[in-house]
Scaffold this motif. Structure first.
Motif, PDB file in Angstrom:
ATOM      1  N   ILE A  61      38.438  33.431  48.493  1.00 30.91           N
ATOM      2  CA  ILE A  61      39.753  33.477  49.132  1.00 30.91           C
ATOM      3  C   ILE A  61      40.185  32.080  49.579  1.00 30.91           C
ATOM      4  N   LEU A  62      39.230  31.288  50.056  1.00 29.44           N
ATOM      5  CA  LEU A  62      39.551  29.960  50.583  1.00 29.44           C
ATOM      6  C   LEU A  62      39.611  28.874  49.517  1.00 29.44           C
ATOM      7  N   THR A  63      39.017  29.122  48.346  1.00 32.05           N
ATOM      8  CA  THR A  63      38.862  28.017  47.391  1.00 32.05           C
ATOM      9  C   THR A  63      39.516  28.262  46.031  1.00 32.05           C
ATOM     10  N   TYR A  64      40.060  29.445  45.776  1.00 37.76           N
ATOM     11  CA  TYR A  64      40.515  29.758  44.422  1.00 37.76           C
ATOM     12  C   TYR A  64      41.658  28.847  43.963  1.00 37.76           C
ATOM     13  N   GLN A  65      42.551  28.481  44.861  1.00 42.54           N
ATOM     14  CA  GLN A  65      43.679  27.639  44.452  1.00 42.54           C
ATOM     15  C   GLN A  65      43.207  26.247  44.042  1.00 42.54           C
ATOM     16  N   ALA A  66      42.282  25.684  44.806  1.00 41.12           N
ATOM     17  CA  ALA A  66      41.755  24.369  44.462  1.00 41.12           C
ATOM     18  C   ALA A  66      40.984  24.420  43.150  1.00 41.12           C
ATOM     19  N   GLU A  67      40.204  25.467  42.958  1.00 42.51           N
ATOM     20  CA  GLU A  67      39.417  25.576  41.728  1.00 42.51           C
ATOM     21  C   GLU A  67      40.320  25.775  40.510  1.00 42.51           C
ATOM     22  N   ARG A  68      41.349  26.534  40.684  1.00 44.69           N
ATOM     23  CA  ARG A  68      42.298  26.750  39.585  1.00 44.69           C
ATOM     24  C   ARG A  68      42.976  25.439  39.205  1.00 44.69           C
ATOM     25  N   SER A  69      43.244  24.596  40.200  1.00 43.07           N
ATOM     26  CA  SER A  69      43.909  23.329  39.925  1.00 43.07           C
ATOM     27  C   SER A  69      43.072  22.410  39.043  1.00 43.07           C
ATOM     28  N   ARG A  70      41.754  22.556  39.100  1.00 46.38           N
ATOM     29  CA  ARG A  70      40.920  21.706  38.265  1.00 46.38           C
ATOM     30  C   ARG A  70      40.461  22.414  36.990  1.00 46.38           C
ATOM     31  N   GLY A  71      41.071  23.548  36.690  1.00 46.10           N
ATOM     32  CA  GLY A  71      40.821  24.190  35.409  1.00 46.10           C
ATOM     33  C   GLY A  71      39.803  25.299  35.419  1.00 46.10           C
ATOM     34  N   GLU A  72      39.330  25.697  36.576  1.00 43.65           N
ATOM     35  CA  GLU A  72      38.359  26.787  36.649  1.00 43.65           C
ATOM     36  C   GLU A  72      39.110  28.100  36.821  1.00 43.65           C
ATOM     37  N   LYS A  73      39.107  28.902  35.792  1.00 46.90           N
ATOM     38  CA  LYS A  73      39.931  30.099  35.780  1.00 46.90           C
ATOM     39  C   LYS A  73      39.354  31.234  36.617  1.00 46.90           C
ATOM     40  N   SER A  74      38.043  31.388  36.581  1.00 43.91           N
ATOM     41  CA  SER A  74      37.424  32.583  37.163  1.00 43.91           C
ATOM     42  C   SER A  74      37.329  32.515  38.680  1.00 43.91           C
ATOM     43  N   SER A  75      37.821  33.537  39.317  1.00 46.76           N
ATOM     44  CA  SER A  75      37.645  33.750  40.752  1.00 46.76           C
ATOM     45  C   SER A  75      37.872  35.235  40.990  1.00 46.76           C
ATOM     46  N   CYS A  76      37.518  35.693  42.170  1.00 48.88           N
ATOM     47  CA  CYS A  76      37.781  37.099  42.488  1.00 48.88           C
ATOM     48  C   CYS A  76      39.269  37.407  42.361  1.00 48.88           C
ATOM     49  N   ILE A  77      40.092  36.438  42.727  1.00 49.82           N
ATOM     50  CA  ILE A  77      41.542  36.657  42.698  1.00 49.82           C
ATOM     51  C   ILE A  77      42.034  36.778  41.267  1.00 49.82           C
ATOM     52  N   SER A  78      41.673  35.843  40.405  1.00 51.66           N
ATOM     53  CA  SER A  78      42.155  35.863  39.020  1.00 51.66           C
ATOM     54  C   SER A  78      41.606  37.063  38.258  1.00 51.66           C
ATOM     55  N   CYS A  79      40.346  37.413  38.518  1.00 48.79           N
ATOM     56  CA  CYS A  79      39.752  38.560  37.822  1.00 48.79           C
ATOM     57  C   CYS A  79      40.380  39.876  38.285  1.00 48.79           C
ATOM     58  N   TYR A  80      40.707  39.957  39.557  1.00 48.00           N
ATOM     59  CA  TYR A  80      41.401  41.153  40.051  1.00 48.00           C
ATOM     60  C   TYR A  80      42.768  41.281  39.405  1.00 48.00           C
ATOM     61  N   MET A  81      43.480  40.165  39.293  1.00 49.00           N
ATOM     62  CA  MET A  81      44.816  40.192  38.693  1.00 49.00           C
ATOM     63  C   MET A  81      44.742  40.544  37.200  1.00 49.00           C
ATOM     64  N   LYS A  82      43.684  40.122  36.529  1.00 48.55           N
ATOM     65  CA  LYS A  82      43.512  40.499  35.128  1.00 48.55           C
ATOM     66  C   LYS A  82      43.296  42.003  35.005  1.00 48.55           C
ATOM     67  N   ASP A  83      42.468  42.558  35.889  1.00 41.17           N
ATOM     68  CA  ASP A  83      42.177  43.998  35.844  1.00 41.17           C
ATOM     69  C   ASP A  83      43.357  44.844  36.296  1.00 41.17           C
ATOM     70  N   ASN A  84      44.283  44.243  37.032  1.00 43.70           N
ATOM     71  CA  ASN A  84      45.429  44.985  37.579  1.00 43.70           C
ATOM     72  C   ASN A  84      46.721  44.270  37.197  1.00 43.70           C
ATOM     73  N   PRO A  85      47.154  44.435  35.960  1.00 45.33           N
ATOM     74  CA  PRO A  85      48.374  43.758  35.487  1.00 45.33           C
ATOM     75  C   PRO A  85      49.566  44.036  36.400  1.00 45.33           C
ATOM     76  N   GLY A  86      50.322  43.007  36.678  1.00 44.81           N
ATOM     77  CA  GLY A  86      51.485  43.145  37.542  1.00 44.81           C
ATOM     78  C   GLY A  86      51.206  42.838  38.996  1.00 44.81           C
ATOM     79  N   SER A  87      49.928  42.722  39.362  1.00 43.18           N
ATOM     80  CA  SER A  87      49.596  42.408  40.749  1.00 43.18           C
ATOM     81  C   SER A  87      49.803  40.914  41.007  1.00 43.18           C
TER      82      SER A  87
END
Length: 627
Positions: free
Chosen positions: A524-550
């Motif tokens: 929750i605290l680090t996903y935005q920073a990690e995404r900025s450097r090209g790391e796609k996987s996080s609880c947030i991104s994986c949840y959004m993949k499993d729940n289209p439109g979220s």
């Protein structure tokens, strides 16, 4: 020469994350012989606190380095520390006071007096226990505490308790403090006792004018509500009500001991509260206001003096241990590496904030060393190592022999040997306590940890985004809670039979919940920073993949809900009265979660240690308490 921005080679970490943001590229050339420094490279300057550098080392390999801030606690400073509080006179004075306080407590238990009567004896006894525990001196009064709690529990009923054994009506302050204290000590008490303090509308109510006594009662209600088990709606209601009430109280009451206590409790709650930090704060509160302390003024004075003496006596031991740890770091390959985070002092601080027993040096130092190793490995797998190097290092860990270093690149050889020697050293120490070989057990934990890193590295290199469940299952291992817990607790001097260890270590519910909470909270605290450097996987991104439109907000809200639910389940696993393992055997595993969770209180404290964590080191390790 052409420089190429290399994508991260492995994903997030065990217990550590890094910040990065959108960047602009600037050229930089320098020649530095130190291991891990770049010969030439480009600097990637982020818009927030930490930058990333794409470099080419002397070995000609293109790498990425996260420009973490340097070690904040240089060895020369650590070695210069001194204190007089290890002298025998301080120990003798503390022992004398402890004996005198025990006599006072035992005399109270025998008969009533002018200050403790049948109309207030329950709340007075509970307050004595609460004060002793919050001052950090409870290990000296275990028998007295048990005697007091047995007495209070003998008067406990379905409506709670009043102020005294002969009180006609129950009392919110006594019942809330009793519920919290008894539950933390394993007594089977139900939260249903709080229902009677609701009004006809089913809401907790307060008077029109806030009094000091009422504020104190609601403060204890808040503290009790944090020790909630799954499905206890009354505890949720109590937490919501008391949080609002106390925040409003802070706006109206003057700055005083009570306001400072409220602010501290609201900030740290229970799961991010560290015992030594609480003791340091409570020393400044206790005895400064009539609502604190005990009815016996001499006892209050003696407890306060004991707390100050014990804080400073342990402070002298901390200095010795810290000097050893700093020398271990300085004399190792770690001090020559510039790319990883150097957080050995911060990790030692966490360990000494959750265990102040002088006999547990091996636990504190072992936790600091193992956690620092995990940080260095995280930075190797996350950014610095190439995929080929990571494969070699992973194979070397599974081989577990010094000869495995001949296939490793130069910078990895020293790291591998530090891992090998530290884990073996801790296993030998643990064998003394456990009476059996624990090395293979530790190796299995490390192999699982390294394998989880490799899986994340492969996800990143292929651009693969796993499902939420697959990501979390792997992330629970890669966080590193298990390696940070297993070997240190085995050195405590307490034997852990197999059936007890099963209640603490993988795949126990307590271990699984702790790993889940830390991975989810960290993301929750680090996903935005990690995404900025090209790391796609996080609880947030994986949840959004499993729940289209979220949306991201949906994902964060869902994951916060998971964390809150898991914390209540963790409370139950830690405190459940029907457990095969006593609370004392699970305490260190639980407190290590609190230590890691504390680092996520305001930010990613693993990577950015200049702020709150630096103050934690100063407050609980570097500076003594004025006597």
């Amino acid at each position: 020469m052409t420089f190429v921005y290399i994508a991260p080679l492995a994903s997030r970490c065990c217990v550590h994350k890094s910040f990065v943001s959108s960047c602009e590229v600037k050229p930089l050339c320098r020649t530095i012989p130190t291991l891990g420094r770049c010969r030439r490279g480009i600097t990637v300057t982020p818009s927030i606190s930490m930058c990333w550098t794409a470099t080419v080392l002397d070995d000609g390999v293109q790498r990425r380095i996260a420009n973490h801030h340097s070690n904040l606690w240089h060895d020369s400073f650590i070695q210069s520390l001194s204190t007089p509080y290890g002298e025998t006179s301080y120990l003798e004075r503390a022992d004398k006071l402890i004996g005198e306080v025990k006599e006072i407590i035992n005399s109270i238990s025998v008969k009533d007096g002018e200050l403790i009567t049948p109309l207030n004896d329950l709340i007075q006894r509970l307050s004595i226990v609460d004060n002793i525990e919050r001052l950090g001196i409870d290990r000296y009064f275990k028998n007295e505490i048990k005697s007091v709690l047995d007495y209070v529990y003998s008067y406990w009923n379905e409506k709670g308790i009043g102020c005294g054994r002969e009180s006609v009506i129950t009392d919110l302050n006594s019942t809330a403090l009793g519920l919290r204290t008894l539950r933390l000590h394993g007594y089977p008490v139900s939260s249903d006792v709080l229902e009677q303090f609701k009004d006809q509308n089913g809401q907790f109510a307060c008077s029109a004018i806030q009094t000091e006594g009422e504020i104190k009662s609601v403060l204890n209600l808040f503290r009790a509500s944090l020790i909630a088990f799954p499905g206890e709606k009354v505890m949720e209601d109590a937490e919501i009500f008391s949080t609002i009430y106390l925040k409003e109280a802070l706006l109206t009451i003057p700055v005083c001991s009570l306001s400072r206590e409220i602010a501290y409790v609201l900030e740290h709650g229970w799961h991010t509260n560290l015992p030594r930090l609480e003791a340091r704060n409570y020393i400044d509160v206790f005895g400064q206001d009539p609502i604190y302390g005990t009815p016996n003024i001499k006892m209050t004075q003696k407890l306060l003096e004991i707390a100050k003496l014990e804080f400073n006596i342990f402070h002298s031991l901390q200095q010795k241990e810290l000097k050893h740890l700093s020398r271990w770091w300085k004399d190792s390959v770690f001090s020559q590496l510039t790319f990883p985070r150097h957080r050995h002092v911060e990790y030692y601080t966490l360990a000494s904030c959750i265990d102040i027993d002088p006999q547990h040096s091996s636990f504190r130092l072992g936790f600091a060393k193992i956690s620092h190793l995990g940080t260095v490995l995280d930075d190797i797998y996350d950014t610095f190592g190439t995929m080929d190097e990571l494969e070699l290092f992973t194979a070397a860990v599974k081989r577990w022999h010094p000869s495995a270093t001949k296939w490793l690149p130069e910078y990895m050889k020293g790291v591998y040997m530090m891992l090998y020697e530290t884990v073996n050293e801790m296993a030998r120490e643990a064998d003394k306590s456990q009476g059996r070989d624990t090395l293979n057990y530790a190796r299995q934990a490390w192999e699982a940890y390294i394998d989880s890193y490799m899986k994340e590295a492969k996800w990143i290199s292929s651009g693969f985004l796993p499902t939420f469940e697959e990501y979390l299952d792997n992330g629970k291992v890669s966080f590193g809670y298990r390696i940070g817990t297993l070997q240190p607790i085995l050195t405590l001097g307490t034997p852990f039979p197999h059936h007890i260890l099963q209640e603490i270590d993988f795949p126990s519910s307590l271990n699984d919940l702790a790993c889940s909470i830390l991975r989810l909270k960290g993301d929750i605290l680090t996903y935005q920073a990690e995404r900025s450097r090209g790391e796609k996987s996080s609880c947030i991104s994986c949840y959004m993949k499993d729940n289209p439109g979220s949306t991201e907000e949906n994902a964060v809200a869902y994951i916060n809900g998971m964390v809150n639910k898991s914390l209540k389940e963790l409370n139950w696993e830690f405190l459940r009265p029907d457990s095969n393992a006593p609370i004392t055997s699970k305490k260190h595993a639980f407190d290590i979660l609190r230590a890691f969770y504390h680092l996520y209180k305001h930010r990613d404290g693993f990577s950015v240690a200049r702020n709150e964590i630096r103050n934690l080191v100063k407050t609980t390790v570097i500076e003594p308490v004025p006597l």
